[in-house]
Design a protein around this motif. Structure first.
Motif, PDB file in Angstrom:
ATOM      1  N   ASP A 283       0.853  -1.189   0.000  1.00  0.00           N
ATOM      2  CA  ASP A 283       0.000   0.000   0.000  1.00  0.00           C
ATOM      3  C   ASP A 283       0.887   1.237   0.000  1.00  0.00           C
ATOM      4  O   ASP A 283       1.619   1.488   0.960  1.00  0.00           O
ATOM      5  CB  ASP A 283      -0.896  -0.013   1.234  1.00  0.00           C
ATOM      6  CG  ASP A 283      -1.874   1.140   1.278  1.00  0.00           C
ATOM      7  OD1 ASP A 283      -1.830   2.018   0.398  1.00  0.00           O
ATOM      8  OD2 ASP A 283      -2.683   1.162   2.207  1.00  0.00           O
ATOM      9  N   THR A 284       0.821   2.004  -1.059  1.00  0.00           N
ATOM     10  CA  THR A 284       1.659   3.195  -1.172  1.00  0.00           C
ATOM     11  C   THR A 284       1.123   4.352  -0.347  1.00  0.00           C
ATOM     12  O   THR A 284       1.810   5.347  -0.170  1.00  0.00           O
ATOM     13  CB  THR A 284       1.772   3.651  -2.636  1.00  0.00           C
ATOM     14  OG1 THR A 284       0.468   3.914  -3.151  1.00  0.00           O
ATOM     15  CG2 THR A 284       2.463   2.605  -3.486  1.00  0.00           C
ATOM     16  N   GLY A 285      -0.087   4.239   0.153  1.00  0.00           N
ATOM     17  CA  GLY A 285      -0.686   5.300   0.949  1.00  0.00           C
ATOM     18  C   GLY A 285      -1.280   6.385   0.080  1.00  0.00           C
ATOM     19  O   GLY A 285      -1.173   6.374  -1.141  1.00  0.00           O
ATOM     20  N   GLY A 286      -1.932   7.322   0.703  1.00  0.00           N
ATOM     21  CA  GLY A 286      -2.497   8.450  -0.024  1.00  0.00           C
ATOM     22  C   GLY A 286      -3.645   8.109  -0.947  1.00  0.00           C
ATOM     23  O   GLY A 286      -3.965   8.877  -1.857  1.00  0.00           O
ATOM     24  N   GLY A 287      -4.272   6.968  -0.764  1.00  0.00           N
ATOM     25  CA  GLY A 287      -5.414   6.597  -1.584  1.00  0.00           C
ATOM     26  C   GLY A 287      -5.068   5.985  -2.931  1.00  0.00           C
ATOM     27  O   GLY A 287      -5.952   5.674  -3.723  1.00  0.00           O
ATOM     28  N   ALA A 288      -3.792   5.825  -3.216  1.00  0.00           N
ATOM     29  CA  ALA A 288      -3.375   5.204  -4.479  1.00  0.00           C
ATOM     30  C   ALA A 288      -3.695   3.705  -4.443  1.00  0.00           C
ATOM     31  O   ALA A 288      -3.806   3.113  -3.365  1.00  0.00           O
ATOM     32  CB  ALA A 288      -1.884   5.405  -4.701  1.00  0.00           C
ATOM     33  N   PRO A 289      -3.839   3.080  -5.612  1.00  0.00           N
ATOM     34  CA  PRO A 289      -4.095   1.634  -5.630  1.00  0.00           C
ATOM     35  C   PRO A 289      -2.964   0.858  -4.949  1.00  0.00           C
ATOM     36  O   PRO A 289      -1.803   1.271  -4.997  1.00  0.00           O
ATOM     37  CB  PRO A 289      -4.152   1.292  -7.116  1.00  0.00           C
ATOM     38  CG  PRO A 289      -4.447   2.565  -7.804  1.00  0.00           C
ATOM     39  CD  PRO A 289      -3.820   3.643  -6.963  1.00  0.00           C
ATOM     40  N   GLU A 290      -3.320  -0.244  -4.315  1.00  0.00           N
ATOM     41  CA  GLU A 290      -2.312  -1.130  -3.735  1.00  0.00           C
ATOM     42  C   GLU A 290      -1.647  -1.926  -4.851  1.00  0.00           C
ATOM     43  O   GLU A 290      -2.280  -2.270  -5.840  1.00  0.00           O
ATOM     44  CB  GLU A 290      -2.957  -2.084  -2.741  1.00  0.00           C
ATOM     45  CG  GLU A 290      -3.522  -1.387  -1.524  1.00  0.00           C
ATOM     46  CD  GLU A 290      -4.287  -2.338  -0.640  1.00  0.00           C
ATOM     47  OE1 GLU A 290      -3.807  -2.566   0.483  1.00  0.00           O
ATOM     48  OE2 GLU A 290      -5.330  -2.826  -1.074  1.00  0.00           O
ATOM     49  N   HIS A 291      -0.385  -2.230  -4.666  1.00  0.00           N
ATOM     50  CA  HIS A 291       0.339  -3.054  -5.630  1.00  0.00           C
ATOM     51  C   HIS A 291       0.310  -4.493  -5.131  1.00  0.00           C
ATOM     52  O   HIS A 291       0.625  -4.754  -3.971  1.00  0.00           O
ATOM     53  CB  HIS A 291       1.783  -2.584  -5.770  1.00  0.00           C
ATOM     54  CG  HIS A 291       1.893  -1.213  -6.340  1.00  0.00           C
ATOM     55  ND1 HIS A 291       1.998  -0.992  -7.690  1.00  0.00           N
ATOM     56  CD2 HIS A 291       1.876  -0.003  -5.760  1.00  0.00           C
ATOM     57  CE1 HIS A 291       2.054   0.302  -7.906  1.00  0.00           C
ATOM     58  NE2 HIS A 291       1.983   0.939  -6.744  1.00  0.00           N
ATOM     59  N   ILE A 292      -0.062  -5.404  -6.004  1.00  0.00           N
ATOM     60  CA  ILE A 292      -0.037  -6.827  -5.683  1.00  0.00           C
ATOM     61  C   ILE A 292       1.317  -7.335  -6.152  1.00  0.00           C
ATOM     62  O   ILE A 292       1.606  -7.363  -7.339  1.00  0.00           O
ATOM     63  CB  ILE A 292      -1.180  -7.592  -6.387  1.00  0.00           C
ATOM     64  CG1 ILE A 292      -2.527  -6.947  -6.049  1.00  0.00           C
ATOM     65  CG2 ILE A 292      -1.154  -9.068  -5.997  1.00  0.00           C
ATOM     66  CD1 ILE A 292      -3.665  -7.411  -6.930  1.00  0.00           C
ATOM     67  N   CYS A 293       2.170  -7.706  -5.202  1.00  0.00           N
ATOM     68  CA  CYS A 293       3.542  -8.101  -5.522  1.00  0.00           C
ATOM     69  C   CYS A 293       3.721  -9.615  -5.608  1.00  0.00           C
ATOM     70  O   CYS A 293       4.691 -10.089  -6.181  1.00  0.00           O
ATOM     71  CB  CYS A 293       4.488  -7.539  -4.464  1.00  0.00           C
ATOM     72  SG  CYS A 293       4.437  -5.739  -4.330  1.00  0.00           S
ATOM     73  N   TRP A 294       2.806 -10.361  -5.006  1.00  0.00           N
ATOM     74  CA  TRP A 294       2.929 -11.825  -4.941  1.00  0.00           C
ATOM     75  C   TRP A 294       1.528 -12.412  -4.912  1.00  0.00           C
ATOM     76  O   TRP A 294       0.675 -11.954  -4.145  1.00  0.00           O
ATOM     77  CB  TRP A 294       3.675 -12.206  -3.672  1.00  0.00           C
ATOM     78  CG  TRP A 294       3.878 -13.657  -3.449  1.00  0.00           C
ATOM     79  CD1 TRP A 294       3.133 -14.474  -2.643  1.00  0.00           C
ATOM     80  CD2 TRP A 294       4.888 -14.478  -4.001  1.00  0.00           C
ATOM     81  NE1 TRP A 294       3.625 -15.750  -2.676  1.00  0.00           N
ATOM     82  CE2 TRP A 294       4.717 -15.779  -3.508  1.00  0.00           C
ATOM     83  CE3 TRP A 294       5.934 -14.244  -4.900  1.00  0.00           C
ATOM     84  CZ2 TRP A 294       5.543 -16.831  -3.854  1.00  0.00           C
ATOM     85  CZ3 TRP A 294       6.755 -15.295  -5.236  1.00  0.00           C
ATOM     86  CH2 TRP A 294       6.568 -16.574  -4.717  1.00  0.00           C
ATOM     87  N   LEU A 295       1.281 -13.411  -5.746  1.00  0.00           N
ATOM     88  CA  LEU A 295      -0.018 -14.066  -5.760  1.00  0.00           C
ATOM     89  C   LEU A 295       0.145 -15.505  -6.194  1.00  0.00           C
ATOM     90  O   LEU A 295       0.691 -15.779  -7.269  1.00  0.00           O
ATOM     91  CB  LEU A 295      -0.984 -13.337  -6.706  1.00  0.00           C
ATOM     92  CG  LEU A 295      -2.395 -13.897  -6.805  1.00  0.00           C
ATOM     93  CD1 LEU A 295      -3.103 -13.824  -5.451  1.00  0.00           C
ATOM     94  CD2 LEU A 295      -3.193 -13.133  -7.854  1.00  0.00           C
ATOM     95  N   ASN A 296      -0.294 -16.432  -5.357  1.00  0.00           N
ATOM     96  CA  ASN A 296      -0.279 -17.871  -5.674  1.00  0.00           C
ATOM     97  C   ASN A 296       1.088 -18.379  -6.109  1.00  0.00           C
ATOM     98  O   ASN A 296       1.219 -19.127  -7.066  1.00  0.00           O
ATOM     99  CB  ASN A 296      -1.312 -18.191  -6.749  1.00  0.00           C
ATOM    100  CG  ASN A 296      -2.723 -17.983  -6.292  1.00  0.00           C
ATOM    101  OD1 ASN A 296      -3.038 -18.166  -5.117  1.00  0.00           O
ATOM    102  ND2 ASN A 296      -3.591 -17.566  -7.192  1.00  0.00           N
ATOM    103  N   GLY A 297       2.125 -17.963  -5.410  1.00  0.00           N
ATOM    104  CA  GLY A 297       3.455 -18.488  -5.699  1.00  0.00           C
ATOM    105  C   GLY A 297       4.183 -17.816  -6.837  1.00  0.00           C
ATOM    106  O   GLY A 297       5.239 -18.291  -7.256  1.00  0.00           O
ATOM    107  N   GLU A 298       3.647 -16.726  -7.340  1.00  0.00           N
ATOM    108  CA  GLU A 298       4.275 -16.030  -8.464  1.00  0.00           C
ATOM    109  C   GLU A 298       4.343 -14.531  -8.200  1.00  0.00           C
ATOM    110  O   GLU A 298       3.371 -13.945  -7.719  1.00  0.00           O
ATOM    111  CB  GLU A 298       3.464 -16.242  -9.750  1.00  0.00           C
ATOM    112  CG  GLU A 298       3.379 -17.682 -10.214  1.00  0.00           C
ATOM    113  CD  GLU A 298       4.714 -18.219 -10.697  1.00  0.00           C
ATOM    114  OE1 GLU A 298       5.509 -17.429 -11.246  1.00  0.00           O
ATOM    115  OE2 GLU A 298       4.954 -19.428 -10.521  1.00  0.00           O
ATOM    116  N   PRO A 299       5.467 -13.899  -8.547  1.00  0.00           N
ATOM    117  CA  PRO A 299       5.497 -12.439  -8.480  1.00  0.00           C
ATOM    118  C   PRO A 299       4.545 -11.848  -9.516  1.00  0.00           C
ATOM    119  O   PRO A 299       4.339 -12.439 -10.584  1.00  0.00           O
ATOM    120  CB  PRO A 299       6.942 -12.079  -8.820  1.00  0.00           C
ATOM    121  CG  PRO A 299       7.657 -13.333  -9.101  1.00  0.00           C
ATOM    122  CD  PRO A 299       6.706 -14.473  -8.983  1.00  0.00           C
ATOM    123  N   THR A 300       3.939 -10.724  -9.207  1.00  0.00           N
ATOM    124  CA  THR A 300       3.022 -10.074 -10.130  1.00  0.00           C
ATOM    125  C   THR A 300       3.138  -8.567  -9.987  1.00  0.00           C
ATOM    126  O   THR A 300       3.702  -8.077  -9.015  1.00  0.00           O
ATOM    127  CB  THR A 300       1.566 -10.544  -9.894  1.00  0.00           C
ATOM    128  OG1 THR A 300       0.726  -9.947 -10.863  1.00  0.00           O
ATOM    129  CG2 THR A 300       1.084 -10.203  -8.519  1.00  0.00           C
TER     130      THR A 300
END
Length: 71
Positions: free
Chosen positions: A30-47
């Motif tokens: 979460d970058t804060g300030g209402g910006a979208p969150e970044h999904i960095c890892w999902l189901n064993g894979e970086p994204t």
């Protein structure tokens, strides 16, 4: 802290590696300030998706993407 994460691929990789080593299903940054969150890892894979974003418009859509073994 958010700026450090945003600017440093090495710092993000460290936390992605920790998520993987711990058996985590998903890692959000979460970058804060209402910006979208970044999904960095999902189901064993970086994204590089965001929440909300085109692939995951909301948290419910993200959770339904988790592998069955992790639900």
């Amino acid at each position: 802290m958010s700026r450090l994460f945003a600017r440093s691929p090495h710092v993000r990789k460290e936390f992605t590696d920790l998520t993987a080593d711990a058996g985590g299903v998903c890692y959000l940054f979460d970058t804060g300030g209402g910006a979208p969150e970044h999904i960095c890892w999902l189901n064993g894979e970086p994204t590089r998706d965001t929440l909300p974003g085109s692939r995951f418009p909301d948290s419910r859509a993200l959770v339904t993407a988790w592998s069955d073994s992790e639900k």
